[in-house]
Write a protein that holds these residues in place. Sequence first.
Motif, PDB file in Angstrom:
ATOM      1  N   ARG A 108       0.836  -1.214   0.000  1.00 27.98           N
ATOM      2  CA  ARG A 108       0.000   0.000   0.000  1.00 27.98           C
ATOM      3  C   ARG A 108       0.865   1.255   0.000  1.00 27.98           C
ATOM      4  O   ARG A 108       0.548   2.241  -0.659  1.00 27.98           O
ATOM      5  CB  ARG A 108      -0.917   0.025   1.235  1.00 27.98           C
ATOM      6  N   PHE A 164      -7.304  -1.577   1.386  1.00 23.45           N
ATOM      7  CA  PHE A 164      -7.398  -1.283  -0.046  1.00 23.45           C
ATOM      8  C   PHE A 164      -8.789  -0.730  -0.327  1.00 23.45           C
ATOM      9  O   PHE A 164      -9.748  -1.012   0.400  1.00 23.45           O
ATOM     10  CB  PHE A 164      -7.160  -2.545  -0.869  1.00 23.45           C
ATOM     11  N   THR A 191      -5.589   0.430  -4.536  1.00 22.59           N
ATOM     12  CA  THR A 191      -5.468   1.439  -3.497  1.00 22.59           C
ATOM     13  C   THR A 191      -6.480   2.553  -3.732  1.00 22.59           C
ATOM     14  O   THR A 191      -6.941   2.774  -4.859  1.00 22.59           O
ATOM     15  CB  THR A 191      -4.051   2.045  -3.472  1.00 22.59           C
TER      16      THR A 191
END
Length: 196
Positions: A108, A164, A191
Amino acid sequence: MDPYIEHHLRLHKQRAFAELPPEVVELGSGVGANLRYLPAGATLIAVEPNRHMHARLRSAAARAGVRLDLRERLAESTGLPDHSVDTVISSLVLCTVHDPDAVLAEVRRILRPGGAFRFVEHVAAPDGTPTRLAQRLVRRPWAWTFEGCSCERDLEGALRAAAFASVEVERYRVRTAFLPFNTQIAGVAVTPRASS
């Protein structure tokens, strides 16, 4: 074991790794099993801590016409800048890392807003099934044989908990003699996009 694994996972990899961009980060590139899914002339940023894989990975990348940026680092700490890449891929890697949650947090961190993590992984079977029992019974010898691989991880749960924006998961079984390996997932986690 690449031909054997590729035979069983090819269709799922083709879907998960479809239309990859010209630059891709791969966690645990090994000896280059996924080079075949990169576009011609692509750049692969390979995060591969096992230096015994490096010579074969370099040779495979050269044969495939892929520019290789090889980094001897753990997936938990890639060393890449924040929000610097569009796509990260992995296959049969999250089962071997020390801390899957830390790896997903690192993914991420390095992905740009709207970036994609594309994965093909094997996971724990549902509780109460013969496959789950087999996974429990062979967990230690399995880990010794397959570089620390754990066949008991709920990686889908970890992906869904990793903040996410979206996680698409295909659950499936492969039919192999390696029963603990037969429960699998493939998909894409994206993301959040930058707010305007």
